[in-house]
Design an enzyme around this catalytic site. Structure first.
Site, PDB file in Angstrom:
ATOM      1  N   SER A  94      44.990  28.622  44.826  1.00 46.81           N
ATOM      2  CA  SER A  94      46.384  28.964  45.138  1.00 46.81           C
ATOM      3  C   SER A  94      47.058  27.946  46.071  1.00 46.81           C
ATOM      4  O   SER A  94      48.238  27.626  45.874  1.00 46.81           O
ATOM      5  CB  SER A  94      46.471  30.367  45.740  1.00 46.81           C
ATOM      6  OG  SER A  94      46.197  31.314  44.734  1.00 46.81           O
ATOM      7  N   ASP A 131      51.053  40.583  39.869  1.00 40.07           N
ATOM      8  CA  ASP A 131      50.047  40.371  38.809  1.00 40.07           C
ATOM      9  C   ASP A 131      50.561  40.821  37.430  1.00 40.07           C
ATOM     10  O   ASP A 131      50.318  40.152  36.422  1.00 40.07           O
ATOM     11  CB  ASP A 131      48.752  41.123  39.126  1.00 40.07           C
ATOM     12  CG  ASP A 131      47.945  40.447  40.233  1.00 40.07           C
ATOM     13  OD1 ASP A 131      48.046  39.209  40.367  1.00 40.07           O
ATOM     14  OD2 ASP A 131      47.203  41.154  40.939  1.00 40.07           O
ATOM     15  N   TYR A 137      39.141  32.386  33.688  1.00 38.94           N
ATOM     16  CA  TYR A 137      39.406  30.959  33.467  1.00 38.94           C
ATOM     17  C   TYR A 137      38.383  30.173  34.269  1.00 38.94           C
ATOM     18  O   TYR A 137      37.847  30.671  35.248  1.00 38.94           O
ATOM     19  CB  TYR A 137      40.838  30.574  33.881  1.00 38.94           C
ATOM     20  CG  TYR A 137      41.178  30.945  35.296  1.00 38.94           C
ATOM     21  CD1 TYR A 137      41.758  32.170  35.592  1.00 38.94           C
ATOM     22  CD2 TYR A 137      40.886  30.077  36.345  1.00 38.94           C
ATOM     23  CE1 TYR A 137      42.038  32.522  36.896  1.00 38.94           C
ATOM     24  CE2 TYR A 137      41.174  30.420  37.655  1.00 38.94           C
ATOM     25  CZ  TYR A 137      41.743  31.642  37.923  1.00 38.94           C
ATOM     26  OH  TYR A 137      42.011  31.992  39.216  1.00 38.94           O
ATOM     27  N   GLY A 144      43.104  32.826  31.301  1.00 39.03           N
ATOM     28  CA  GLY A 144      43.884  33.487  32.357  1.00 39.03           C
ATOM     29  C   GLY A 144      44.584  32.585  33.355  1.00 39.03           C
ATOM     30  O   GLY A 144      45.229  33.091  34.276  1.00 39.03           O
ATOM     31  N   LYS A 185      43.447  43.927  48.036  1.00 39.01           N
ATOM     32  CA  LYS A 185      44.679  44.362  47.373  1.00 39.01           C
ATOM     33  C   LYS A 185      44.986  45.859  47.549  1.00 39.01           C
ATOM     34  O   LYS A 185      46.138  46.252  47.547  1.00 39.01           O
ATOM     35  CB  LYS A 185      44.609  44.043  45.875  1.00 39.01           C
ATOM     36  CG  LYS A 185      44.695  42.564  45.569  1.00 39.01           C
ATOM     37  CD  LYS A 185      44.769  42.333  44.076  1.00 39.01           C
ATOM     38  CE  LYS A 185      44.662  40.863  43.757  1.00 39.01           C
ATOM     39  NZ  LYS A 185      44.866  40.562  42.341  1.00 39.01           N
ATOM     40  N   ALA A 214      42.235  44.017  37.872  1.00 41.48           N
ATOM     41  CA  ALA A 214      43.089  43.264  36.945  1.00 41.48           C
ATOM     42  C   ALA A 214      43.611  44.195  35.848  1.00 41.48           C
ATOM     43  O   ALA A 214      44.803  44.169  35.502  1.00 41.48           O
ATOM     44  CB  ALA A 214      42.312  42.097  36.342  1.00 41.48           C
ATOM     45  N   SER A 272      39.538  29.498  45.973  1.00 40.08           N
ATOM     46  CA  SER A 272      40.922  29.753  45.543  1.00 40.08           C
ATOM     47  C   SER A 272      41.698  28.447  45.317  1.00 40.08           C
ATOM     48  O   SER A 272      41.676  27.545  46.156  1.00 40.08           O
ATOM     49  CB  SER A 272      41.653  30.588  46.604  1.00 40.08           C
ATOM     50  OG  SER A 272      43.029  30.656  46.277  1.00 40.08           O
ATOM     51  N   GLY A 324      38.341  46.648  30.213  1.00 43.20           N
ATOM     52  CA  GLY A 324      38.100  46.614  31.651  1.00 43.20           C
ATOM     53  C   GLY A 324      38.892  47.704  32.342  1.00 43.20           C
ATOM     54  O   GLY A 324      39.914  48.185  31.820  1.00 43.20           O
TER      55      GLY A 324
END
Ligand code: NDP
Length: 312
Positions: free
Chosen positions: A39, A130, A252, A273, A94, A159, A37, A155
């Site tokens: 983030s 998101d 990405y 992305g 999530k 996401a 990650s 998809g």
């Protein structure tokens, strides 16, 4: 933080969190696996810039915590005790997090997925940033505004769920969702149907010839995992679309996906992305701080972290 060496590359375990003392205001992302990650670098870069204008933010720090699925409840209780003001959730937490929190923003509740928690009076409240991240990203990178747009979404996973809901809530002109597995597609269509007040939602089989009803100038969004790896095929052929169409690929990484290369060849606007990740981060940090968040600092932090990750 005392009791641990905290560098931007550190992955904390639940035991590390239990042992450590966190000075200032801790934030974290929970996931499993979580080592990849970016983030923390993204948020800490934005917080560093915010601290230059307001010294309170010098004491905010964002961590990465490895949380196995079976220990999510325990990790949330511990982080609430330790004063973690905000938590981001990524795979696989999530949906499951809804079993552990009571207060949930209506949009996140409709989606059945939460990626942002804020501590209020000892309890976490949930949001989903998101969809906001996606809408901001396509506006910034492709000049596409969702109200009135024709969207072809590929998809039916997590996401796609957030993106599809955002398209409907923002009143897109049409939303065609294509997926490989019919079962997952039906599940997503059923979930989104209550948001489709205007009858603009349709499904199609990604493996069959494309429906003729797709708009030639659509916004095409890849929310499948095809494109994550350099050798991946493109999830859709672009022959049916004109140069007025645009392509957003939520993946990405170190390479340009075949879908994005095909879009470039045909002269379509396109983007990967990373911007969606950045904008969902902006929204989360706004939820935690109530302050303006510097998007540019966040983006630079994300780009630098990605370069470092790819160099490893
Ligand atoms: P999920 O596992 O929930 O869903 C994966 C989706 O990809 C499913 O629709 C699946 O179809 C499809 N898929 C997988 N392999 C293939 C294949 N070989 N051919 C056709 N379709 C395939 O994942 P997520 O929804 O969480 O993530 C999807 C992508 O979105 C990932 O690449 C992820 O990196 C990206 N993402 C980007 C974000 C951002 O901020 N930029 C945020 C979140 C995700 P099926 O149902 O048939 O299995």
């Amino acid at each position: 933080m005392t009791g641990l060496d905290s560098t931007t590359g550190t992955v904390l375990t639940i035991e590390d969190v239990a042992r450590a003392q966190f000075d200032g205001v801790p934030l974290a992302v929970f996931g499993s696996p979580i080592a990849h990650s970016i983030s923390p670098q993204m948020h800490n870069a934005a917080l560093a810039q915010m601290a230059a204008a307001d010294p309170r933010y010098a004491h905010w720090h964002y961590h990465r915590v490895e949380v196995p699925p079976a220990r999510l409840g325990e990790a949330l209780t511990l982080c609430a005790e330790k004063g973690f003001r905000g938590i981001n959730l990524t795979l696989p937490h999530k949906v499951q997090v809804l079993d552990h929190i009571e207060a949930v923003d209506p949009q996140a509740r409709a989606l059945g997925a939460v990626n942002t928690l804020r501590l209020e009076n000892g309890h976490y409240h949930g949001w989903n940033s998101d969809g906001y991240g996606f809408e901001s990203a396509v506006r910034e990178e492709l000049g596409v505004v969702l109200p009135g747009a024709h969207v072809v979404l590929l998809g039916a996973g997590g996401a796609a769920r957030a993106i599809g809901a955002q398209c409907l809530l923002s009143r897109c002109a049409s939303l065609h969702i294509g997926n490989r597995s019919a079962e997952r597609l039906t599940e997503l269509l059923d979930l989104l149907r209550p948001l489709d007040t205007r009858g603009v939602l349709h499904g199609f089989d990604l493996a069959a010839p494309l429906p003729v009803s797709l708009a030639p100038d659509a916004l095409i969004v890849n929310a499948t995992s095809l494109g994550l790896h350099p050798g991946d095929p493109a999830p859709i052929a672009l022959d049916a679309f004109t140069p007025a169409a645009a392509v957003y690929d939520t993946t990405y990484g170190s390479h340009r996906s075949l879908l994005l290369r095909n879009a470039l060849k045909r002269g379509l606007r396109s983007a990967n992305g990373l911007s969606m990740l950045v904008w969902q981060g902006v929204r989360s940090l706004e939820i935690w701080t109530g302050a303006h968040v510097p998007v540019k600092a966040m983006r630079t932090g994300a780009e630098e972290a990605l370069l470092l990750r790819n160099a490893r």
